[in-house]
Design a protein around this motif. Structure first.
Motif, short mmCIF file in Angstrom:
data_model
loop_
_atom_site.label_atom_id
_atom_site.label_comp_id
_atom_site.label_asym_id
_atom_site.label_seq_id
_atom_site.Cartn_x
_atom_site.Cartn_y
_atom_site.Cartn_z
N GLY A 1 -20.13 -2.71 13.60
CA GLY A 1 -19.41 -2.88 14.85
C GLY A 1 -18.10 -2.14 14.91
N VAL A 2 -17.77 -1.34 13.92
CA VAL A 2 -16.50 -0.61 13.94
C VAL A 2 -16.75 0.76 14.56
CG1 VAL A 2 -14.64 0.36 12.56
CG2 VAL A 2 -15.66 -1.81 11.93
N HIS A 3 -16.54 0.86 15.84
CA HIS A 3 -16.67 2.13 16.56
C HIS A 3 -15.59 2.17 17.63
CE1 HIS A 3 -20.51 2.95 14.64
NE2 HIS A 3 -20.90 1.73 14.96
N GLY A 4 -15.01 3.34 17.84
CA GLY A 4 -13.98 3.48 18.86
C GLY A 4 -12.68 2.82 18.44
N GLU A 5 -11.98 2.22 19.42
CA GLU A 5 -10.67 1.65 19.16
C GLU A 5 -10.80 0.30 18.48
OE1 GLU A 5 -6.61 0.58 21.65
OE2 GLU A 5 -8.27 1.61 22.61
N THR A 6 -10.06 0.11 17.42
CA THR A 6 -10.13 -1.13 16.64
C THR A 6 -8.73 -1.64 16.36
OG1 THR A 6 -12.14 -0.35 15.57
CG2 THR A 6 -11.03 -2.20 14.55
N HIS A 7 -8.48 -2.89 16.69
CA HIS A 7 -7.19 -3.51 16.40
C HIS A 7 -7.38 -4.41 15.19
CE1 HIS A 7 -5.22 -2.18 20.16
NE2 HIS A 7 -6.44 -2.27 20.64
N LEU A 8 -6.79 -4.04 14.07
CA LEU A 8 -6.92 -4.83 12.85
C LEU A 8 -5.89 -5.95 12.88
CD1 LEU A 8 -7.40 -1.95 10.26
CD2 LEU A 8 -9.08 -3.11 11.68
N LYS A 9 -6.35 -7.17 12.62
CA LYS A 9 -5.50 -8.34 12.77
C LYS A 9 -5.19 -8.99 11.43
CE LYS A 9 -7.38 -9.42 17.35
NZ LYS A 9 -8.01 -10.47 18.19
N ALA A 10 -4.10 -9.73 11.40
CA ALA A 10 -3.70 -10.45 10.19
C ALA A 10 -4.59 -11.68 10.03
CB ALA A 10 -2.24 -10.88 10.27
N PRO A 11 -5.25 -11.86 8.89
CA PRO A 11 -6.11 -13.01 8.69
C PRO A 11 -5.35 -14.31 8.43
CG PRO A 11 -6.08 -11.68 6.73
CD PRO A 11 -5.27 -10.93 7.74
N MET A 12 -4.05 -14.21 8.14
CA MET A 12 -3.24 -15.40 7.91
C MET A 12 -1.76 -15.00 8.00
SD MET A 12 -3.62 -15.91 3.78
CE MET A 12 -5.42 -16.01 3.91
N PRO A 13 -0.85 -15.95 8.15
CA PRO A 13 0.57 -15.61 8.24
C PRO A 13 1.05 -14.92 6.97
CG PRO A 13 0.18 -17.87 8.91
CD PRO A 13 -1.09 -17.40 8.29
N GLY A 14 2.03 -14.02 7.15
CA GLY A 14 2.56 -13.31 6.00
C GLY A 14 3.70 -12.38 6.40
N ARG A 15 4.02 -11.46 5.49
CA ARG A 15 5.10 -10.51 5.72
C ARG A 15 4.61 -9.11 5.38
NH1 ARG A 15 9.14 -8.09 2.58
NH2 ARG A 15 8.29 -9.13 0.73
N VAL A 16 4.90 -8.16 6.25
CA VAL A 16 4.53 -6.77 5.99
C VAL A 16 5.46 -6.21 4.92
CG1 VAL A 16 4.32 -4.44 6.95
CG2 VAL A 16 3.66 -6.43 8.32
N VAL A 17 4.88 -5.81 3.80
CA VAL A 17 5.67 -5.27 2.69
C VAL A 17 5.92 -3.79 2.89
CG1 VAL A 17 5.72 -4.87 0.20
CG2 VAL A 17 4.77 -6.99 1.11
N ALA A 18 4.88 -3.04 3.25
CA ALA A 18 5.03 -1.59 3.39
C ALA A 18 3.94 -1.03 4.30
CB ALA A 18 4.98 -0.90 2.03
#
Length: 218
Positions: free
Chosen positions: A143-160
Protein backbone atom coordinates in the motif's frame (compact mmCIF):
# COMPACT_ATOMS: atom_id res chain seq x y z
CA UNK A 1 2.17 -44.92 -0.31
CA UNK A 2 2.05 -42.61 -3.32
CA UNK A 3 2.89 -39.02 -4.25
CA UNK A 4 -0.62 -37.82 -3.38
CA UNK A 5 -0.47 -38.98 0.24
CA UNK A 6 0.46 -35.59 1.75
CA UNK A 7 -2.16 -33.71 -0.27
CA UNK A 8 -4.92 -36.13 0.77
CA UNK A 9 -4.00 -36.06 4.47
CA UNK A 10 -2.70 -32.50 4.70
CA UNK A 11 -4.86 -31.49 7.68
CA UNK A 12 -3.80 -34.41 9.86
CA UNK A 13 -0.15 -34.45 8.79
CA UNK A 14 0.31 -30.66 8.95
CA UNK A 15 -2.25 -29.34 11.44
CA UNK A 16 -2.66 -25.61 12.01
CA UNK A 17 -0.51 -24.36 14.90
CA UNK A 18 -2.23 -24.10 18.25
CA UNK A 19 -3.04 -20.67 19.58
CA UNK A 20 -0.56 -19.43 22.20
CA UNK A 21 -1.58 -19.68 25.82
CA UNK A 22 -1.59 -16.77 28.25
CA UNK A 23 1.61 -18.15 29.80
CA UNK A 24 3.39 -18.39 26.44
CA UNK A 25 2.37 -14.84 25.50
CA UNK A 26 3.51 -13.59 28.89
CA UNK A 27 6.91 -15.24 28.50
CA UNK A 28 7.41 -13.78 25.03
CA UNK A 29 6.36 -10.31 26.19
CA UNK A 30 8.71 -10.45 29.17
CA UNK A 31 11.61 -11.53 26.96
CA UNK A 32 10.85 -8.66 24.57
CA UNK A 33 10.82 -6.03 27.31
CA UNK A 34 13.90 -7.34 29.08
CA UNK A 35 15.83 -7.62 25.80
CA UNK A 36 14.99 -4.02 24.88
CA UNK A 37 16.13 -2.81 28.31
CA UNK A 38 19.39 -4.74 28.00
CA UNK A 39 20.33 -2.86 24.82
CA UNK A 40 20.02 0.55 26.47
CA UNK A 41 22.03 2.44 29.07
CA UNK A 42 22.35 0.50 32.33
CA UNK A 43 21.24 3.46 34.45
CA UNK A 44 18.06 3.91 32.42
CA UNK A 45 17.45 0.15 32.26
CA UNK A 46 17.31 -0.03 36.05
CA UNK A 47 14.48 2.54 36.03
CA UNK A 48 12.79 1.34 32.84
CA UNK A 49 9.38 0.90 34.45
CA UNK A 50 9.50 3.92 36.73
CA UNK A 51 7.01 6.76 36.20
CA UNK A 52 6.31 9.73 38.46
CA UNK A 53 2.98 9.27 40.28
CA UNK A 54 2.10 6.22 38.24
CA UNK A 55 3.22 3.01 36.59
CA UNK A 56 4.33 2.39 33.04
CA UNK A 57 2.13 0.21 30.84
CA UNK A 58 3.33 -1.20 27.54
CA UNK A 59 1.36 -2.96 24.83
CA UNK A 60 3.16 -5.67 22.85
CA UNK A 61 1.72 -7.44 19.82
CA UNK A 62 2.58 -10.71 18.14
CA UNK A 63 1.30 -12.34 14.94
CA UNK A 64 0.55 -15.96 14.18
CA UNK A 65 -0.34 -16.06 10.51
CA UNK A 66 -3.28 -13.67 10.10
CA UNK A 67 -4.08 -13.63 13.82
CA UNK A 68 -2.76 -10.93 16.14
CA UNK A 69 -2.27 -11.39 19.87
CA UNK A 70 -1.94 -8.40 22.18
CA UNK A 71 -0.23 -8.42 25.55
CA UNK A 72 -0.43 -5.58 28.07
CA UNK A 73 2.48 -5.41 30.47
CA UNK A 74 2.35 -3.08 33.46
CA UNK A 75 5.39 -2.43 35.65
CA UNK A 76 4.73 -2.92 39.35
CA UNK A 77 7.06 -2.22 42.26
CA UNK A 78 7.70 -5.95 42.65
CA UNK A 79 7.56 -7.13 39.04
CA UNK A 80 5.11 -7.06 36.18
CA UNK A 81 1.34 -7.41 35.84
CA UNK A 82 0.49 -8.99 32.49
CA UNK A 83 -2.84 -9.25 30.69
CA UNK A 84 -2.87 -11.84 27.90
CA UNK A 85 -5.44 -14.17 26.31
CA UNK A 86 -8.11 -13.17 28.82
CA UNK A 87 -5.93 -13.82 31.88
CA UNK A 88 -4.06 -11.56 34.31
CA UNK A 89 -0.71 -12.82 35.58
CA UNK A 90 1.90 -11.46 37.96
CA UNK A 91 5.54 -12.06 37.12
CA UNK A 92 9.11 -11.45 38.17
CA UNK A 93 11.68 -12.18 35.48
CA UNK A 94 15.29 -11.98 34.37
CA UNK A 95 16.88 -12.59 30.97
CA UNK A 96 20.44 -13.76 30.33
CA UNK A 97 21.11 -14.16 26.64
CA UNK A 98 18.35 -16.48 25.40
CA UNK A 99 17.62 -17.89 28.86
CA UNK A 100 14.53 -16.51 30.60
CA UNK A 101 13.88 -17.15 34.28
CA UNK A 102 10.38 -16.28 35.49
CA UNK A 103 8.27 -16.55 38.61
CA UNK A 104 4.72 -16.50 37.23
CA UNK A 105 1.94 -16.39 39.83
CA UNK A 106 4.34 -18.05 42.26
CA UNK A 107 5.41 -20.81 39.85
CA UNK A 108 9.06 -21.04 38.79
CA UNK A 109 9.54 -21.31 35.03
CA UNK A 110 12.57 -21.58 32.77
CA UNK A 111 12.31 -20.80 29.07
CA UNK A 112 14.44 -20.07 26.04
CA UNK A 113 13.50 -17.33 23.59
CA UNK A 114 15.34 -17.08 20.27
CA UNK A 115 14.97 -13.85 18.27
CA UNK A 116 15.55 -13.93 14.51
CA UNK A 117 14.36 -10.86 12.65
CA UNK A 118 10.66 -10.53 13.49
CA UNK A 119 10.40 -14.17 14.47
CA UNK A 120 10.31 -15.18 18.13
CA UNK A 121 10.75 -18.86 19.00
CA UNK A 122 9.79 -19.88 22.54
CA UNK A 123 10.87 -23.16 24.12
CA UNK A 124 9.11 -23.71 27.45
CA UNK A 125 7.64 -26.64 29.39
CA UNK A 126 8.54 -29.07 26.60
CA UNK A 127 6.68 -27.09 23.94
CA UNK A 128 7.75 -24.87 21.05
CA UNK A 129 5.82 -21.77 19.99
CA UNK A 130 6.68 -19.55 17.02
CA UNK A 131 5.23 -16.04 16.68
CA UNK A 132 6.20 -12.88 14.84
CA UNK A 133 6.84 -9.69 16.81
CA UNK A 134 4.94 -6.67 15.50
CA UNK A 135 7.38 -3.76 15.52
CA UNK A 136 5.39 -0.51 15.99
CA UNK A 137 8.15 1.39 14.19
CA UNK A 138 8.23 -0.82 11.10
CA UNK A 139 6.42 0.19 7.94
CA UNK A 140 5.18 -2.43 5.52
CA UNK A 141 5.65 -2.12 1.79
CA UNK A 142 2.06 -3.02 0.96
CA UNK A 143 0.00 0.00 0.00
CA UNK A 144 2.95 2.38 -0.12
CA UNK A 145 2.44 4.26 -3.37
CA UNK A 146 2.39 7.99 -4.05
CA UNK A 147 2.29 10.44 -1.16
CA UNK A 148 2.82 8.90 2.27
CA UNK A 149 2.70 10.64 5.63
CA UNK A 150 4.74 8.66 8.15
CA UNK A 151 3.33 8.98 11.65
CA UNK A 152 4.73 8.59 15.16
CA UNK A 153 3.60 5.25 16.64
CA UNK A 154 3.86 6.64 20.19
CA UNK A 155 4.80 9.87 22.01
CA UNK A 156 8.46 10.80 21.95
CA UNK A 157 11.11 13.33 21.00
CA UNK A 158 12.79 13.86 17.64
CA UNK A 159 16.51 13.34 18.21
CA UNK A 160 17.81 14.02 14.70
CA UNK A 161 16.73 14.45 11.10
CA UNK A 162 18.96 12.08 9.17
CA UNK A 163 17.76 12.79 5.63
CA UNK A 164 17.23 16.18 3.97
CA UNK A 165 14.00 17.47 2.49
CA UNK A 166 14.01 17.24 -1.29
CA UNK A 167 16.45 14.34 -1.49
CA UNK A 168 15.79 10.94 -3.04
CA UNK A 169 15.92 8.06 -0.56
CA UNK A 170 16.16 4.32 -1.12
CA UNK A 171 13.90 1.91 0.72
CA UNK A 172 15.20 1.19 4.21
CA UNK A 173 17.40 4.27 4.48
CA UNK A 174 17.00 6.28 7.73
CA UNK A 175 14.83 9.38 7.74
CA UNK A 176 14.84 10.49 11.36
CA UNK A 177 15.62 9.21 14.85
CA UNK A 178 12.86 9.23 17.45
CA UNK A 179 13.43 8.75 21.18
CA UNK A 180 10.62 7.04 23.07
CA UNK A 181 10.62 5.12 26.36
CA UNK A 182 14.33 5.95 26.88
CA UNK A 183 15.24 4.21 23.61
CA UNK A 184 16.18 5.57 20.21
CA UNK A 185 14.34 4.25 17.16
CA UNK A 186 15.17 4.93 13.53
CA UNK A 187 12.27 5.70 11.21
CA UNK A 188 13.20 4.41 7.75
CA UNK A 189 11.84 4.91 4.24
CA UNK A 190 9.10 2.35 3.47
CA UNK A 191 9.95 2.44 -0.25
CA UNK A 192 12.13 4.25 -2.78
CA UNK A 193 11.03 7.86 -3.00
CA UNK A 194 11.57 11.51 -2.15
CA UNK A 195 11.48 13.25 1.23
CA UNK A 196 9.11 16.16 0.68
CA UNK A 197 9.18 17.71 4.17
CA UNK A 198 9.66 17.12 7.88
CA UNK A 199 6.93 18.30 10.22
CA UNK A 200 9.12 18.48 13.33
CA UNK A 201 12.63 19.72 14.05
CA UNK A 202 15.25 17.97 16.16
CA UNK A 203 14.50 18.38 19.86
CA UNK A 204 10.73 18.78 19.46
CA UNK A 205 8.21 16.54 21.21
CA UNK A 206 5.72 14.54 19.15
CA UNK A 207 2.46 12.89 20.13
CA UNK A 208 1.08 9.49 19.28
CA UNK A 209 -0.06 9.56 15.63
CA UNK A 210 1.54 12.90 14.75
CA UNK A 211 2.74 13.11 11.16
CA UNK A 212 6.52 13.12 11.07
CA UNK A 213 7.53 13.02 7.41
CA UNK A 214 5.86 13.89 4.12
CA UNK A 215 7.29 11.12 1.94
CA UNK A 216 6.47 10.56 -1.73
CA UNK A 217 7.03 6.96 -2.77
CA UNK A 218 7.81 5.99 -6.36
Amino acid sequence: MDTGLIARHHDSLLPAPAAPSATQLALLALAEVLASQATGDAAFAALAGWRLNGSHTRSIRFEQGDTRHSVTLQHDTDGYRIAAAGSTLHAQASLHGHALRVTLDGKQLAATVVRHGRQRVLFADGERMVLDYVDPYAFTEGGVHGETHLKAPMPGRVVALVAEAGTRIAKGEPLLILEAMKMEHTITAPADGVVKAFYFAAGEQVGDGDELVDFEAD
